[in-house]
Design an enzyme around this catalytic site. Structure first.
Site, PDB file in Angstrom:
ATOM      1  N   ARG A 276       0.885  -1.275   0.020  1.00 60.31           N
ATOM      2  CA  ARG A 276       0.132   0.156   0.136  1.00 60.31           C
ATOM      3  C   ARG A 276       0.802   1.069   0.068  1.00 60.31           C
ATOM      4  O   ARG A 276       1.802   1.389   0.758  1.00 60.31           O
ATOM      5  CB  ARG A 276      -0.838  -0.008   1.527  1.00 60.31           C
ATOM      6  CG  ARG A 276      -1.685   1.126   1.559  1.00 60.31           C
ATOM      7  CD  ARG A 276      -2.820   1.495   0.678  1.00 60.31           C
ATOM      8  NE  ARG A 276      -3.748   2.389   1.144  1.00 60.31           N
ATOM      9  CZ  ARG A 276      -4.798   2.572   0.676  1.00 60.31           C
ATOM     10  NH1 ARG A 276      -5.278   1.928  -0.444  1.00 60.31           N
ATOM     11  NH2 ARG A 276      -5.633   3.773   1.132  1.00 60.31           N
TER      12      ARG A 276
ATOM     13  N   GLY B  34      -9.117   1.609   7.020  1.00 60.75           N
ATOM     14  CA  GLY B  34     -10.332   1.130   6.841  1.00 60.75           C
ATOM     15  C   GLY B  34     -10.598  -0.196   6.553  1.00 60.75           C
ATOM     16  O   GLY B  34     -11.305  -0.801   6.752  1.00 60.75           O
TER      17      GLY B  34
ATOM     18  N   THR C   9      -9.128 -11.224  30.253  1.00 61.23           N
ATOM     19  CA  THR C   9     -10.007 -11.737  31.357  1.00 61.23           C
ATOM     20  C   THR C   9     -10.310 -13.144  31.976  1.00 61.23           C
ATOM     21  O   THR C   9     -10.233 -13.325  32.972  1.00 61.23           O
ATOM     22  CB  THR C   9     -11.501 -11.136  31.200  1.00 61.23           C
ATOM     23  OG1 THR C   9     -11.501  -9.746  31.012  1.00 61.23           O
ATOM     24  CG2 THR C   9     -12.691 -11.224  32.177  1.00 61.23           C
TER      25      THR C   9
ATOM     26  N   GLU D 243      -9.640 -17.160  32.098  1.00 61.47           N
ATOM     27  CA  GLU D 243      -8.588 -17.942  32.863  1.00 61.47           C
ATOM     28  C   GLU D 243      -7.811 -17.169  33.796  1.00 61.47           C
ATOM     29  O   GLU D 243      -6.535 -17.291  33.898  1.00 61.47           O
ATOM     30  CB  GLU D 243      -7.655 -18.580  31.543  1.00 61.47           C
ATOM     31  CG  GLU D 243      -8.202 -19.398  30.830  1.00 61.47           C
ATOM     32  CD  GLU D 243      -8.324 -20.950  31.234  1.00 61.47           C
ATOM     33  OE1 GLU D 243      -7.345 -21.449  31.846  1.00 61.47           O
ATOM     34  OE2 GLU D 243      -9.234 -21.417  30.753  1.00 61.47           O
TER      35      GLU D 243
ATOM     36  N   ASP E 198      -8.545 -12.847  35.444  1.00 63.50           N
ATOM     37  CA  ASP E 198      -8.242 -11.645  35.023  1.00 63.50           C
ATOM     38  C   ASP E 198      -6.781 -11.060  35.257  1.00 63.50           C
ATOM     39  O   ASP E 198      -6.200 -11.379  36.251  1.00 63.50           O
ATOM     40  CB  ASP E 198      -9.051 -10.711  35.973  1.00 63.50           C
ATOM     41  CG  ASP E 198      -9.128  -9.414  35.765  1.00 63.50           C
ATOM     42  OD1 ASP E 198      -9.782  -8.659  34.972  1.00 63.50           O
ATOM     43  OD2 ASP E 198      -8.224  -8.446  36.301  1.00 63.50           O
TER      44      ASP E 198
END
Lengths: 754, 754
Positions: free
Chosen positions: A443, A527, A548, A550, A552
């Protein structure tokens, strides 16, 4: 056809005509632009102009034969297109004409066409031979060799697993309806079970190969097919099957493990409750032993005490339920009990209520649900009784007398899962990085105002800086997690407290890293990164929750820190502080060395690139943080503040220590592994990766190092500059580095990466 | 019924019985636990035990009358439940019994019941009067007053808009199918247009109230209903309508603006191309004027030159197309032309191809698509000709002779959109913060091992630190964006270069902030934050792209920095560097003051909380970064490095400057606004918010300040401690602070926030 047919001036226009006629019909505006240029070109004779204008007649376009002679002329010149020139087409035309006619000057009218039609090399580079700029995409390192280093001893397992993922059942598509998505993922899980992967970590007598290490590697690879697949697979075989394997005894293995590994018995792991997420010891579900009937009654006492977020809840026939085991009116603590949920017809059994958790941010192919038990009776044999059992006389018995220790020994079974979650996050990051880097190597955006070709995204320093350290981190964490799983599986080391605590910290920093990396990739692709088809969006949604589940991350970091404080002598996961407090008084005071001012100001490359410096910096930080926390806690205790409150007061400090220690551990694991690489060229590459990781991490925490006087302002700036420099140095190898992750072509479906 | 009926010892058990019988049937395990406790209670006489055990008979439970007398006994005592006590139920029982019988001691058997049944206050606090701990949730500040301060002069507009959002059409639900979702959002947009909100920013003669400032405020509020709604609304009325309003002339207004504001004419804004995202000047679509037919031919030349990601593309009848305007073979630069896309039957017109962009990470209620034009002819009147027109003789004419300036004047129309995007991001952050904080004020996890009640999430220092500075930032950015919109709309200041450049930087830092805040809230709510029903997940997906659209943040930061470098004398959005270079030589060298060592070490509260210190720190950073960039660029230029390359070399440095300047600007805007608050109590609150923001931001960049020697290590640590302290100080007011955002109850649908 030779040059004799054309004047040098006409010949110079041929590449332009070749391009515009190879395309669709000429538009009115294009004709306009080209005709104007020809009219105004003083280098052309009237004869030349006549010939060129004849080739512009839309009603009578150049014949195919003529077109072919143009092509031949261009090929025979052997001139290559140099894409990064300011006016690549005009320069190319000049070189072609010069080949046949000798030096000819740059044609400003052709340049005008090039500008006004705005044609860039990416519009026509398929037509010519292109000069490959080796600097842009180095072939110095073979992705295959890099991949081999990463695969290590698991090469065979991984390669055959990657081949399996070529089956059409794994082909990725957008699945919006959760029921359809879940059913499809279930089929994928069954397919893998049929191929023997479900039982992989189980003993041979239950259809497995006893290969937990290999299991972790394929788990990561599974993320490249789909996140929901990996998680559902992990719930069925790792959590449900793992609880039977590790908390059950032979009778449970014989009865259930084979069917579980084959996915004939689908099960779930019912631990978390709505009211009690991280605090497993505080769960409320009761399992009351009834001596008369020799049964255990499972019950959900309150409104918020239901099991929550249980994966596989909709498809399961059975659950491994964690509950407070009450025997003779005494609570013996949390134990796991197998509870049938549904009959053969898949109808819920009496007393059981299951509710769908509904749509989530990601992982919608996993059927999460809530489960309530209303006085559900199961035989006492269903207690997974490796660490605590009900005797014939109805009394409770456990070899582990300390209830705390018993609890944390059982929870230790989660640790394998934590390594797998970190690996899955890492797999997600690798995929996103591969997409973002391949996109950035194609790009183009913006250019010097005098230049036709826009610049590759990957050539922007800001773009290099945002992606390259993330690639380096992926390498470091890959090696680290491989090592942790090896330690975890090493049966010659039965005491796993240290590795369990280490994994708690690593799971946190690696899943946070994974989220940051995927987010950075999303933004780096603009985008395009937002479209589901490019896969980053799903990875972002799927990997998000890894911070979160197994455990936090914030809670785990504190565990890791407490481990460091107690020199890993505290119980794993323990909320108690007594071990830590006991150890705090006897330690640390003498561990800190003073820093030499010369060292603080040392900014030469040899020093900054030396792993000794990095290790020193990481170790110093861990020690210093440990020491200062210990001093603070001691101070609070002396003032009579209860230990629970004292630990709350240093909570953010603890988390800083948890992160610092985990980073040190990761870097050391990576450096240790580098010494096993034999090829000096690849060793050098890996060393550079390690250096970038280390300096990037030191840089991230520069404020701490500066506060402490460990580095001077000058050194801090030097480190920042080195990080940018290293990114630029690795720029030519980025393509090989992401290919080195080994994501097979059949899984790399993102259009922008192809 | 009086105390005479019961002994003190029996009376002490009554609250326990009241709780267990007010619930469902007693489970076997509960009976077991209570019976054991009674048997072992030495304080009870045999008579007492008999009476208590009689109340345990499941087959003959206490009669309703008896139950009511218990209730009356408890009420008459006026004892309140104190939830944070170690054993709240046992303590409560002790107090009730003491009320009737005089001082009675703490009952260890009741404590045992409390522990073994694991009953926490949240299981039974609805049964008793609860002691409200004022410290936990202060009522010192009224959310309404805070909301009024934020609404400012727009109170009436905002209040009636919030009321409108109570219509059932805005009730939130999960919508997975994009077609259904889009159709629903279209209906919402039409509903708002019917209510007059579509035309709001247009002149009165076209159905509006000419209130762009009010438009921005309702745009933010719209996010609380749904992100897709806000964006589709913005595309239709802000971008499509705005291009007609601002780039068109009276004939366009008369013909289209009324119908656009009423959503009778649906349109899209076709600027971005697949091959050209951020580089608008490099777009390839051509608009060639045909003098003979007096028409403009719109054409997509190459495969990647199609319009991309165009919102409203599937529903639109017309597009405002940005294209290179070619007249007489000369490219006059980018202009906007109105191109009809579909007929009355909603069939595509000849030459037009539209393709759905498919599913995205978020905003799936917005119909984004790609558009190709194949020699599409429109009358020359369709050119939006405010800044450039085609004369009767077919020549081009513009009052702005400099094509660069012309281009950037047209792009200036985007600036209002950028403020709106930042506001929408801010609205998303406010919503997520409200959910996370309300959840954290109810949700409990872990406790001191001797305590029954678990601690509120919001009482963990790490939790305060992760959320409170984000709340403070929301306040600062709210005030800042209000001010920027006011400046942008101020017609007495026609030169908008400075505000345009400032908005570029603010849009970047605010949309990044919004994403970070929403992510932090997701994690702070654990698994609950991952469920769509709690709304954070959708906000995360929707707001994510705000960092990219209406200008990629990385690109915008560089624009902002170039603005600072040139003292806002460079053209807005200019990629050219000449203005900047010209100005660099004449400036800056003398602006830097030296830092007094006393100042560097000053750590007292008065100093650290003083806005003068914050402003000095922010200004110093901006100046210093500006100076060092200027020096570096000058050095490169002297070595003969072209300016484009020189700017590339300082790219990351530029972005740092862009961020630093924007933060300074936000803080100053906030401080300036504080002086308008008349009530001293609220003024103090807002000052505290500002202080937290400032110290938090300085802390984030502490490594820079330390490197520069602007602060010492000791001061850096003091700032860190002050940030933590301020979070704790604001803890009691957090509920009022999020209620102060003014999100109406009918939009706060997240179950965990209620």
């Amino acid at each position: 056809m030779t040059k004799e047919n054309y004047t040098a001036q006409v010949l110079q226009y041929i590449p332009v005509f070749y391009i515009i006629w190879s395309d669709d019909l000429l538009s009115a505006s294009e004709i306009n632009v080209v005709e104007n240029a020809i009219s105004e070109d003083n280098t052309l004779s009237n004869e030349d102009k006549k010939q060129l204008k004849a080739w512009m007649d839309v009603k009578n376009p150049p014949k195919n034969e003529l077109f072919k002679t143009w092509k031949q002329l261009i090929i025979n010149s052997s001139v290559k297109l140099v894409e990064h020139e300011t006016f690549p087409l005009t320069a190319f035309s000049q070189k072609v004409a010069s080949y046949y006619h000798g030096e000819i000057s740059f044609n400003n009218q052709i340049k005008k066409i090039e500008i006004n039609l705005g044609i860039q090399p990416n519009h026509y580079n398929h037509l010519f031979e292109v000069h490959i700029d080796l600097e842009k995409k180095s072939l110095q390192y073979s992705p295959k060799t890099i991949d081999s280093i990463l695969k290590g001893k698991h090469a065979e397992t991984i390669d055959s697993f990657r081949a399996i993922l070529n089956d059409p059942i794994f082909s990725w598509e957008v699945r919006r309806n959760k029921e359809e998505f879940r059913n499809h993922v279930l089929k994928q899980v069954e397919f893998l079970a049929d191929s023997g992967y479900g039982a992989m970590a189980y003993p041979k007598e239950y259809g497995g190969t006893n290969d937990m290490e290999g299991y972790a590697t394929i788990f990561e690879n599974m993320m490249w097919a789909d996140g929901s697949l990996a998680i559902k697979f992990g719930v069925q075989f790792g959590l449900f099957g793992g609880s039977i394997q590790k908390l059950g005894t032979k009778k449970h293995h014989d009865k259930y493990l084979n069917a579980t590994g084959k996915a004939e018995l689908l099960g779930c792991f019912a631990m978390t409750e709505t009211g009690h997420g991280s605090n497993v010891r505080g769960i409320k579900t009761t399992a009351t032993y009834n001596k008369k009937t020799e049964t255990i009654v499972i019950h959900t006492p309150g409104k918020n005490d239901n099991k929550e977020y249980i994966g596989n809840a909709i498809h399961s026939k059975m659950a491994s339920v964690f509950a407070q085991l009450i025997i003779n009116g005494k609570n013996e603590g949390v134990h796991a009990i197998l509870v049938p949920l549904r009959n053969e017809k898949h109808e819920l059994l009496p007393g059981i209520t299951v509710e769908d958790n509904g749509y989530k941010l990601g992982l919608n192919g996993v059927d999460n649900g809530k489960i309530w038990f209303n006085q559900v009776e199961v035989p006492k044999e269903n207690l997974l009784n490796k660490y605590g059992t009900i005797l014939g006389n109805g009394d409770y018995y456990s070899e582990i007398k300390n209830p705390n220790k018993r609890f944390f020994t059982m929870l230790g079974t989660l640790v394998g899962g934590r390594i797998c979650v970190a690996r899955a996050g890492l797999g997600g990051a690798k995929y996103a990085l591969t997409v973002a880097i391949k996109h950035s190597l194609k790009r183009r955006q913006f250019n010097d105002s005098v230049k036709i070709q826009e610049d590759l995204l990957m050539d922007y320093p800001s773009h290099q800086l945002r992606l390259t350290p993330l690639v380096a981190s992926a390498y470091v964490y890959h090696i680290t997690l491989d090592k942790m799983m090896k330690l975890y599986c090493d049966e010659s080391q039965p005491d796993k407290r240290q590795v369990e605590t280490q994994v708690a910290g690593l799971k946190s920093i690696i899943t946070w890293y994974a989220n940051d990396a995927i987010q950075e990739c999303r933004e780096a692709c603009g985008g395009k990164g937002y479209l589901l088809e490019n896969r980053i969006a799903d990875l972002k949604g799927d990997v998000d929750i890894f911070t979160t589940f197994e455990g936090d991350n914030n809670v785990l970091l504190q565990l890791a820190a407490k481990g460091v404080l107690s020199d890993f002598k505290a119980e794993f996961n323990s909320a108690g502080f007594s071990t830590v407090l006991k150890l705090l008084s006897s330690q640390l005071s003498d561990k800190l060395s003073t820093i030499n001012p010369l060292y603080t100001n040392k900014t030469d490359k040899d020093h900054l690139y030396n792993p000794k410096f990095h290790i020193h910096a990481f170790e110093h930080r861990t020690r210093r943080l440990t020491y200062t926390i210990a001093m603070r806690i001691r101070g609070y205790i002396k003032k009579g503040i209860p230990s629970y409150q004292a630990f709350l007061k240093v909570q953010t400090h603890l988390m800083t220590l948890g992160k610092a220690y985990s980073t040190e551990l990761a870097y050391k694991s990576f450096i240790e592994h580098n010494s096993t690489i034999t090829d000096p060229e690849y060793k050098a590459l890996f060393e550079k990766i390690g250096t970038l990781y280390a300096l990037y991490e030191i840089r991230k925490d520069a404020s701490w190092y500066l506060e402490q006087g460990y580095i001077s302002g000058t050194k801090s700036k030097a480190i920042r500059q080195r990080v940018e420099r290293l990114c630029t140095e690795l720029r030519p190898h980025l393509n090989s580095l992401v290919d080195g992750f080994g994501i097979p072509e059949h899984l790399m479906t993102a259009p922008i990466a192809n």
